[in-house]
Write a protein that holds these residues in place. Structure first.
Motif, PDB file in Angstrom:
ATOM      1  N   GLY A 155     -35.323  48.510   5.272  1.00  0.00           N
ATOM      2  CA  GLY A 155     -35.471  47.087   5.527  1.00  0.00           C
ATOM      3  C   GLY A 155     -36.899  46.618   5.355  1.00  0.00           C
ATOM      4  N   ILE A 156     -37.844  47.376   5.883  1.00  0.00           N
ATOM      5  CA  ILE A 156     -39.264  47.026   5.744  1.00  0.00           C
ATOM      6  C   ILE A 156     -39.666  47.003   4.278  1.00  0.00           C
ATOM      7  N   ILE A 157     -39.296  48.048   3.551  1.00  0.00           N
ATOM      8  CA  ILE A 157     -39.662  48.148   2.134  1.00  0.00           C
ATOM      9  C   ILE A 157     -39.028  47.021   1.334  1.00  0.00           C
ATOM     10  N   LYS A 158     -37.763  46.749   1.576  1.00  0.00           N
ATOM     11  CA  LYS A 158     -37.068  45.699   0.835  1.00  0.00           C
ATOM     12  C   LYS A 158     -37.721  44.338   1.069  1.00  0.00           C
ATOM     13  N   MET A 159     -37.996  44.023   2.329  1.00  0.00           N
ATOM     14  CA  MET A 159     -38.585  42.724   2.635  1.00  0.00           C
ATOM     15  C   MET A 159     -40.008  42.614   2.087  1.00  0.00           C
ATOM     16  N   MET A 160     -40.769  43.697   2.152  1.00  0.00           N
ATOM     17  CA  MET A 160     -42.135  43.656   1.626  1.00  0.00           C
ATOM     18  C   MET A 160     -42.153  43.634   0.104  1.00  0.00           C
ATOM     19  N   SER A 161     -41.114  44.169  -0.530  1.00  0.00           N
ATOM     20  CA  SER A 161     -41.011  44.102  -1.990  1.00  0.00           C
ATOM     21  C   SER A 161     -40.789  42.667  -2.449  1.00  0.00           C
ATOM     22  N   GLN A 162     -40.133  41.890  -1.615  1.00  0.00           N
ATOM     23  CA  GLN A 162     -39.872  40.492  -1.941  1.00  0.00           C
ATOM     24  C   GLN A 162     -41.064  39.606  -1.590  1.00  0.00           C
ATOM     25  N   ASP A 163     -41.806  39.962  -0.531  1.00  0.00           N
ATOM     26  CA  ASP A 163     -42.968  39.198  -0.097  1.00  0.00           C
ATOM     27  C   ASP A 163     -43.949  40.155   0.570  1.00  0.00           C
ATOM     28  N   GLY A 164     -44.940  40.600  -0.177  1.00  0.00           N
ATOM     29  CA  GLY A 164     -45.904  41.567   0.329  1.00  0.00           C
ATOM     30  C   GLY A 164     -46.800  41.019   1.427  1.00  0.00           C
ATOM     31  N   ARG A 165     -46.784  39.702   1.637  1.00  0.00           N
ATOM     32  CA  ARG A 165     -47.625  39.090   2.668  1.00  0.00           C
ATOM     33  C   ARG A 165     -46.837  38.755   3.936  1.00  0.00           C
ATOM     34  N   ILE A 166     -45.603  39.197   4.007  1.00  0.00           N
ATOM     35  CA  ILE A 166     -44.789  38.899   5.188  1.00  0.00           C
ATOM     36  C   ILE A 166     -45.462  39.494   6.438  1.00  0.00           C
ATOM     37  N   SER A 167     -45.460  38.755   7.509  1.00  0.00           N
ATOM     38  CA  SER A 167     -46.124  39.211   8.742  1.00  0.00           C
ATOM     39  C   SER A 167     -45.265  40.241   9.470  1.00  0.00           C
ATOM     40  N   PHE A 168     -45.942  41.028  10.315  1.00  0.00           N
ATOM     41  CA  PHE A 168     -45.215  41.977  11.159  1.00  0.00           C
ATOM     42  C   PHE A 168     -44.278  41.228  12.099  1.00  0.00           C
ATOM     43  N   ALA A 169     -44.702  40.057  12.550  1.00  0.00           N
ATOM     44  CA  ALA A 169     -43.851  39.254  13.445  1.00  0.00           C
ATOM     45  C   ALA A 169     -42.563  38.853  12.739  1.00  0.00           C
ATOM     46  N   GLU A 170     -42.675  38.408  11.487  1.00  0.00           N
ATOM     47  CA  GLU A 170     -41.493  38.009  10.719  1.00  0.00           C
ATOM     48  C   GLU A 170     -40.603  39.222  10.437  1.00  0.00           C
ATOM     49  N   LEU A 171     -41.215  40.340  10.084  1.00  0.00           N
ATOM     50  CA  LEU A 171     -40.441  41.570   9.861  1.00  0.00           C
ATOM     51  C   LEU A 171     -39.684  41.966  11.128  1.00  0.00           C
ATOM     52  N   SER A 172     -40.363  41.931  12.259  1.00  0.00           N
ATOM     53  CA  SER A 172     -39.712  42.350  13.508  1.00  0.00           C
ATOM     54  C   SER A 172     -38.570  41.412  13.874  1.00  0.00           C
ATOM     55  N   LYS A 173     -38.759  40.127  13.630  1.00  0.00           N
ATOM     56  CA  LYS A 173     -37.699  39.150  13.909  1.00  0.00           C
ATOM     57  C   LYS A 173     -36.478  39.410  13.015  1.00  0.00           C
ATOM     58  N   ASN A 174     -36.724  39.573  11.725  1.00  0.00           N
ATOM     59  CA  ASN A 174     -35.616  39.771  10.776  1.00  0.00           C
ATOM     60  C   ASN A 174     -34.925  41.121  10.946  1.00  0.00           C
ATOM     61  N   LEU A 175     -35.679  42.129  11.349  1.00  0.00           N
ATOM     62  CA  LEU A 175     -35.107  43.474  11.477  1.00  0.00           C
ATOM     63  C   LEU A 175     -34.721  43.809  12.924  1.00  0.00           C
ATOM     64  N   GLN A 176     -34.951  42.877  13.811  1.00  0.00           N
ATOM     65  CA  GLN A 176     -34.536  42.976  15.215  1.00  0.00           C
ATOM     66  C   GLN A 176     -35.101  44.206  15.930  1.00  0.00           C
ATOM     67  N   VAL A 177     -36.413  44.414  15.748  1.00  0.00           N
ATOM     68  CA  VAL A 177     -37.147  45.447  16.470  1.00  0.00           C
ATOM     69  C   VAL A 177     -38.480  44.842  16.903  1.00  0.00           C
ATOM     70  N   THR A 178     -39.228  45.560  17.711  1.00  0.00           N
ATOM     71  CA  THR A 178     -40.507  45.038  18.183  1.00  0.00           C
ATOM     72  C   THR A 178     -41.569  45.105  17.075  1.00  0.00           C
ATOM     73  N   GLU A 179     -42.609  44.269  17.256  1.00  0.00           N
ATOM     74  CA  GLU A 179     -43.727  44.312  16.305  1.00  0.00           C
ATOM     75  C   GLU A 179     -44.399  45.680  16.324  1.00  0.00           C
ATOM     76  N   LYS A 180     -44.481  46.283  17.506  1.00  0.00           N
ATOM     77  CA  LYS A 180     -45.099  47.603  17.615  1.00  0.00           C
ATOM     78  C   LYS A 180     -44.337  48.621  16.763  1.00  0.00           C
ATOM     79  N   THR A 181     -43.009  48.552  16.790  1.00  0.00           N
ATOM     80  CA  THR A 181     -42.189  49.451  15.963  1.00  0.00           C
ATOM     81  C   THR A 181     -42.482  49.228  14.483  1.00  0.00           C
ATOM     82  N   ILE A 182     -42.569  47.966  14.086  1.00  0.00           N
ATOM     83  CA  ILE A 182     -42.869  47.650  12.687  1.00  0.00           C
ATOM     84  C   ILE A 182     -44.234  48.203  12.302  1.00  0.00           C
ATOM     85  N   ARG A 183     -45.229  47.986  13.154  1.00  0.00           N
ATOM     86  CA  ARG A 183     -46.589  48.481  12.868  1.00  0.00           C
ATOM     87  C   ARG A 183     -46.601  49.998  12.700  1.00  0.00           C
TER      88      ARG A 183
END
Length: 149
Positions: A11-39
């Motif tokens: 999920g992280i790779i797919k979303m970053m492939s579409q938008d390399g500037r996506i924030s960790f906050a946006e990733l965590s929201k879309n992937l339903q995990v904490t920002e710390k997990t994303i980081r």
């Protein structure tokens, strides 16, 4: 070394492939995990060299409007030497060993037809290259960096 990617990594790779500037906050929201997990996952993907974050240049926007795929035959036991020499030709952006009649293939993107010709001449100057087949790209309909679906 092979690293097994799980659903979150995908999920992280797919979303970053579409938008390399996506924030960790946006990733965590879309992937339903904490920002710390994303980081942590992001750092792991970087550390394991699975993910590399770079700026992708639109070649047409910077005046690179001509492209070619150049196939080569090389003298026996000369593949590595030819590859090293090809790496020194700046317009060559992709080098691969392939199966078939032409075991070496490069791809270039340059400003015009004359530059394609210059690159072909440079390749034919490599003594171990015995034959060249140049395929001019007339149009590109898909060029993606999305490897994970």
């Amino acid at each position: 070394m092979y690293y097994e990617l799980d659903e979150l990594d995908h999920g992280i790779i797919k979303m970053m492939s579409q938008d390399g500037r996506i924030s960790f906050a946006e990733l965590s929201k879309n992937l339903q995990v904490t920002e710390k997990t994303i980081r942590l996952r992001y750092k792991n993907l970087l550390d394991k060299e699975i993910l590399d974050v770079v700026g992708i240049v639109n070649p047409i926007a910077v005046g690179l409007k001509a492209g070619a795929i150049i196939q080569m035959k090389v003298k026996s036991r000369s593949m590595q030497k030819v590859i090293e020499e090809l790496k020194q030709i700046p317009p060559i952006r992709y080098i691969t060993v392939t199966s078939g009649e032409y075991p070496l293939l490069v791809q270039i993107t340059v400003k015009d037809q004359e530059k394609i010709t210059e690159v072909v001449y440079a390749i034919t100057e490599i003594e171990e290259v015995t034959d060249v087949n140049t395929i001019i790209q007339l149009d590109v309909f898909k060029n993606t960096f999305e490897y994970i679906r």
